[in-house]
Design a protein around this motif. Structure first.
Motif, short mmCIF file in Angstrom:
data_model
loop_
_atom_site.label_atom_id
_atom_site.label_comp_id
_atom_site.label_asym_id
_atom_site.label_seq_id
_atom_site.Cartn_x
_atom_site.Cartn_y
_atom_site.Cartn_z
N ILE A 10 23.38 19.44 4.87
CA ILE A 10 22.22 20.08 4.26
C ILE A 10 21.89 21.33 5.05
O ILE A 10 22.45 21.58 6.12
CB ILE A 10 21.00 19.13 4.18
N HIS A 11 20.97 22.12 4.55
CA HIS A 11 20.63 23.39 5.20
C HIS A 11 20.11 23.13 6.61
O HIS A 11 19.28 22.24 6.83
CB HIS A 11 19.58 24.13 4.37
N PRO A 12 20.58 23.91 7.58
CA PRO A 12 20.17 23.67 8.97
C PRO A 12 18.67 23.80 9.21
O PRO A 12 18.14 23.18 10.13
CB PRO A 12 20.96 24.71 9.77
N ASP A 13 17.97 24.58 8.42
CA ASP A 13 16.52 24.71 8.60
C ASP A 13 15.83 23.37 8.36
O ASP A 13 14.82 23.05 9.01
CB ASP A 13 15.94 25.76 7.66
N ALA A 14 16.37 22.58 7.43
CA ALA A 14 15.77 21.27 7.16
C ALA A 14 16.03 20.30 8.31
O ALA A 14 15.15 19.51 8.68
CB ALA A 14 16.33 20.70 5.86
N VAL A 15 17.21 20.38 8.91
CA VAL A 15 17.51 19.55 10.08
C VAL A 15 16.57 19.92 11.22
O VAL A 15 16.01 19.04 11.91
CB VAL A 15 18.98 19.71 10.50
N ALA A 16 16.36 21.22 11.42
CA ALA A 16 15.44 21.68 12.48
C ALA A 16 14.02 21.20 12.20
O ALA A 16 13.29 20.83 13.13
CB ALA A 16 15.48 23.20 12.57
N HIS A 17 13.62 21.19 10.94
CA HIS A 17 12.28 20.72 10.58
C HIS A 17 12.12 19.24 10.93
O HIS A 17 11.09 18.83 11.49
CB HIS A 17 12.03 20.94 9.09
N LEU A 18 13.13 18.45 10.61
CA LEU A 18 13.08 17.02 10.94
C LEU A 18 13.02 16.81 12.45
O LEU A 18 12.20 16.03 12.95
CB LEU A 18 14.30 16.31 10.36
N ASN A 19 13.90 17.50 13.17
CA ASN A 19 13.93 17.34 14.63
C ASN A 19 12.62 17.80 15.26
O ASN A 19 12.13 17.18 16.22
CB ASN A 19 15.09 18.13 15.22
N GLY A 20 12.03 18.87 14.71
CA GLY A 20 10.76 19.36 15.22
C GLY A 20 9.62 18.38 15.00
O GLY A 20 8.62 18.41 15.72
N ALA A 21 9.77 17.52 14.00
CA ALA A 21 8.76 16.50 13.72
C ALA A 21 9.04 15.21 14.48
O ALA A 21 8.37 14.19 14.25
CB ALA A 21 8.72 16.21 12.22
N GLY A 22 10.02 15.25 15.39
CA GLY A 22 10.31 14.07 16.20
C GLY A 22 11.22 13.07 15.52
O GLY A 22 11.26 11.90 15.92
N ILE A 23 11.97 13.51 14.51
CA ILE A 23 12.88 12.61 13.79
C ILE A 23 14.31 12.99 14.15
O ILE A 23 14.73 14.14 13.95
CB ILE A 23 12.67 12.70 12.27
N ALA A 24 15.07 12.04 14.69
CA ALA A 24 16.47 12.29 15.01
C ALA A 24 17.29 12.33 13.73
O ALA A 24 16.92 11.71 12.71
CB ALA A 24 16.99 11.20 15.94
N THR A 25 18.39 13.07 13.75
CA THR A 25 19.25 13.17 12.57
C THR A 25 20.69 12.83 12.95
O THR A 25 21.14 13.14 14.04
CB THR A 25 19.21 14.59 11.97
N CYS A 26 21.38 12.19 12.02
CA CYS A 26 22.81 11.93 12.21
C CYS A 26 23.50 12.02 10.86
O CYS A 26 22.91 11.69 9.82
CB CYS A 26 23.05 10.57 12.85
#
Length: 319
Positions: A10-26
């Motif tokens: 998915i778009h990297p901005d969305a991954v950054a948004h999740l990580n910025g909210a304290g949610i890890a992504t894999c």
């Protein structure tokens, strides 16, 4: 830390948004349902694109609270199984409508002017193809839209104001006022539209009621020389009937961004049908649309994991 499992990029901005909210992504190591079921583990949320998320994958995710669909159609997600577990299912409506509409117009032009065939002719040294191209001009032609949601309304504006086409549409659920506001004639039914249109474009979602797939009988209603375009769902057209109509010459051309089986098997007759333009389900695959869609998914994941009801729920959670 909560985790969001992502089945496809998915778009990297969305991954950054999740990580910025304290949610890890894999990410899944491969985009298959078997891999998703094996790798989702303890993730609380999943974002899935056209892979979907089936009942087996849901059973493999004991902590799952949200399945976010990267797009509007949730037909590849086991919504009922999710609801039974109290898992939210969300979608991302209208985030890619403009991009899909622009591709629709591109496919109409490609079929009307035989652009892919012309491209091959130049590369093969057949410059005189221009004398036998046999394209048609869109101005003054009738465009028939089956479905009149957000995408079709964008197409209506582009085709009418931009190309001088007459536009008619069929949709059982859209109020008359919307047709009047758009300056689009309301067709009495699908059969009436098929008989009247020079170009037919399909825009009904997979779960919409009231319109049978375009089969051999429907194709027989089209004018000689008509064009058919599909950017909605692959199951909206009977593939065998379409190939037969193209080979018989009763249909001048067609353009498909979606197929019943994606990707198609190597032996699929659709791959060798004459006058057929194919694209790999890329209607919403512009950078702008991909960012809008992914960001809406990410915001809904953040809301759900924070205990807030996400905005675009396709079913009520039992939680």
């Amino acid at each position: 830390m909560a985790t969001c499992f992502i089945t496809q990029p998915i778009h990297p901005d969305a991954v950054a948004h999740l990580n910025g909210a304290g949610i890890a992504t894999c990410y899944a190591s491969r985009a298959t349902m078997e891999v998703a079921a094996a790798e989702i583990g303890d993730a609380e949320a999943v974002i899935t694109r056209d892979l979907g998320f089936d009942e087996a994958a849901i059973r493999a995710a004991p902590n799952l609270r949200l399945i976010a669909c990267h797009g509007s159609g949730t037909n590849r997600i086991a919504v009922a199984a999710a609801a039974a577990r109290g898992i939210w299912v969300t979608n991302a409506p209208n985030t890619n409508s403009r991009s899909v509409a622009e591709l629709t117009m591109g496919l109409i032009l490609a079929a009307a002017r035989r652009i892919p065939v012309a491209d091959r002719a130049v590369r093969d040294g057949q410059w005189d193809f221009r004398y036998a191209a046999g394209g048609i001009e869109l101005a003054g032609k009738t465009l028939g839209l089956i479905g009149f949601g957000a995408i079709a309304r964008h197409v209506a504006v582009m085709a009418g104001a931009g190309f001088g086409m007459r536009v008619m549409a069929w949709s059982p659920n859209v109020p008359d006022a919307i047709f009047a506001q758009a300056g689009v004639m309301r067709a009495d039914g699908v059969e009436a539209l098929l008989r009247s249109a020079d170009v037919v474009s399909l825009h009904r979602p997979a779960d919409a009621a009231g319109a049978a797939p375009i089969d051999a009988a429907a194709l027989a209603l089209l004018k000689p020389g008509a064009l058919l375009v599909n950017t909605s769902r692959g199951t909206a057209i009977d593939g065998a009937a379409l190939v037969a109509a193209l080979r018989a010459g009763t249909l001048a051309g067609a353009a498909l961004d979606v197929l019943a089986q994606e990707p198609p098997p190597a032996h699929d007759p659709v791959l060798s049908a004459p006058g057929l333009v194919l694209t790999p389900h890329l209607g919403g695959a512009t950078d702008e649309a991909l960012r809008r869609t992914a960001m809406l998914c990410a915001r809904q994941v953040v809301d759900a994991l924070a205990g807030r009801a996400p905005a675009h729920r396709v079913q009520a959670s039992g939680a």
